[in-house]
Write a protein that holds these residues in place. Structure first.
Motif, PDB file in Angstrom:
ATOM      1  N   ALA A 140     -96.113  58.253 -83.189  1.00 56.34           N
ATOM      2  CA  ALA A 140     -96.250  56.957 -83.861  1.00 56.34           C
ATOM      3  C   ALA A 140     -94.856  56.462 -84.212  1.00 56.34           C
ATOM      4  N   VAL A 141     -94.513  55.282 -83.706  1.00 58.07           N
ATOM      5  CA  VAL A 141     -93.219  54.666 -83.993  1.00 58.07           C
ATOM      6  C   VAL A 141     -93.502  53.324 -84.654  1.00 58.07           C
ATOM      7  N   ASN A 142     -93.170  53.211 -85.930  1.00 59.20           N
ATOM      8  CA  ASN A 142     -93.539  52.033 -86.715  1.00 59.20           C
ATOM      9  C   ASN A 142     -92.409  51.022 -86.754  1.00 59.20           C
ATOM     10  N   GLY A 143     -92.340  50.215 -85.716  1.00 64.53           N
ATOM     11  CA  GLY A 143     -91.312  49.185 -85.645  1.00 64.53           C
ATOM     12  C   GLY A 143     -90.798  49.024 -84.235  1.00 64.53           C
ATOM     13  N   GLN A 144     -90.018  47.969 -84.038  1.00 61.61           N
ATOM     14  CA  GLN A 144     -89.420  47.718 -82.729  1.00 61.61           C
ATOM     15  C   GLN A 144     -88.239  48.660 -82.519  1.00 61.61           C
ATOM     16  N   ASP A 194     -86.094  47.612 -85.581  1.00 57.50           N
ATOM     17  CA  ASP A 194     -86.219  48.340 -86.843  1.00 57.50           C
ATOM     18  C   ASP A 194     -85.698  49.764 -86.724  1.00 57.50           C
ATOM     19  N   THR A 198     -93.224  59.424 -86.313  1.00 64.72           N
ATOM     20  CA  THR A 198     -94.015  60.647 -86.489  1.00 64.72           C
ATOM     21  C   THR A 198     -94.296  61.256 -85.123  1.00 64.72           C
ATOM     22  N   ALA A 217     -88.566  56.263 -93.120  1.00 63.75           N
ATOM     23  CA  ALA A 217     -88.127  54.888 -92.880  1.00 63.75           C
ATOM     24  C   ALA A 217     -86.859  54.598 -93.671  1.00 63.75           C
ATOM     25  N   ALA A 251     -91.021  56.264 -90.387  1.00 67.38           N
ATOM     26  CA  ALA A 251     -90.754  55.329 -89.286  1.00 67.38           C
ATOM     27  C   ALA A 251     -91.144  55.952 -87.954  1.00 67.38           C
ATOM     28  N   SER A 282     -90.506  51.984 -97.152  1.00 71.00           N
ATOM     29  CA  SER A 282     -91.912  52.241 -96.849  1.00 71.00           C
ATOM     30  C   SER A 282     -92.264  53.694 -97.128  1.00 71.00           C
ATOM     31  N   HIS A 321     -94.523  55.198 -95.494  1.00 72.56           N
ATOM     32  CA  HIS A 321     -94.890  55.771 -94.202  1.00 72.56           C
ATOM     33  C   HIS A 321     -93.628  56.105 -93.408  1.00 72.56           C
ATOM     34  N   GLU A 380     -90.985  64.240 -88.612  1.00 75.73           N
ATOM     35  CA  GLU A 380     -91.145  62.922 -89.222  1.00 75.73           C
ATOM     36  C   GLU A 380     -89.777  62.415 -89.649  1.00 75.73           C
TER      37      GLU A 380
END
Length: 222
Positions: free
Chosen positions: A65-69, A147, A8, A32, A6, A2, A4, A29
């Motif tokens: 911001a945490v993008n995922g489990q 993730d 931030t 991912a 994972a 990604s 973006h 940051e």
């Protein structure tokens, strides 16, 4: 991978009720699909930042911001292993997912295979070594299809051989599963296994990037 990040973190601050400041406008940051480490002396804010990312502590200000489990691995695995056997403990984290019994068995078998503990599925937790307990904790996160792995000094209580085995295992898992991992440590030798690292001082990131360069910087500081 990604485009973006994972994870931030933007200008995050945290202080205890006593007024003691732990994080001071901290930003970073984590790309991912990569394995990064958080370095710093005791009191630099490493573990506090990890707990904020896992929603275990509230930040005073800033944005996360945490993008995922997320799966969280404590320094002491005895703080998170709750069931009597290896297989039961990994399965315990799947209760809320309302899976069928065959689905649970498949997830548990797959997760234990990835951390090389499948043969110990029926082993009592109390009979495991420290390194094996940490791998059970990691298997629990894998079984939930997390993730992102957040690991708070997971080798601190292990012997040197187990320390190396665990960091190698996580490095391989990140690549095999295309996971993201953020690992808190103060052991410079562990930098050999990660993609990048952050150096925290006084509650903020003061340097980041290539692990070997950061290792040289810290070794030169003695």
């Amino acid at each position: 991978m990604s485009q973006h990040p994972a994870i931030t973190v933007r200008d995050v601050s945290f202080e205890w009720n006593s007024g003691s400041v732990v994080l001071n406008h901290c930003s970073l940051e984590v790309p991912a699909g990569e394995f990064w480490m958080l370095l710093g002396t005791n009191g630099s804010g490493k573990s506090t930042l990890l707990r904020i990312l896992a929603d275990l502590l509230p930040r005073k200000s800033g944005a996360v911001a945490v993008n995922g489990q997320v799966g969280f691995v404590f320094q002491n695995p005895d703080h998170q292993l709750v069931m009597p056997t290896v297989g039961a403990d990994v399965a315990f984290g799947l209760v809320e997912e309302r899976l069928t019994v065959p689905q649970v068995r498949q997830r548990v078998t797959e997760a234990l295979s990835l951390v090389n503990l499948q043969a110990l599925q029926q082993r009592p937790i109390y009979a495991l070594s420290g390194g094996q307990k940490q791998r059970v904790a990691i298997a629990g996160a894998i079984a939930r299809h997390c993730d992102i792995l957040l690991l708070d000094e997971p080798t601190a209580l292990l012997d040197p051989e187990s320390q190396t085995d665990l960091v190698q295992q996580v490095s391989e898992l990140v690549r095999q599963r295309q996971m993201t991992a953020l690992w808190v440590t103060h052991r410079l030798e562990e930098l050999d296994y990660c993609d990048g690292a952050f150096l925290l001082e006084g509650g903020r990131v003061v340097d980041s990037g290539e692990p070997e360069r950061l290792k040289r910087r810290l070794m030169s500081q003695g």
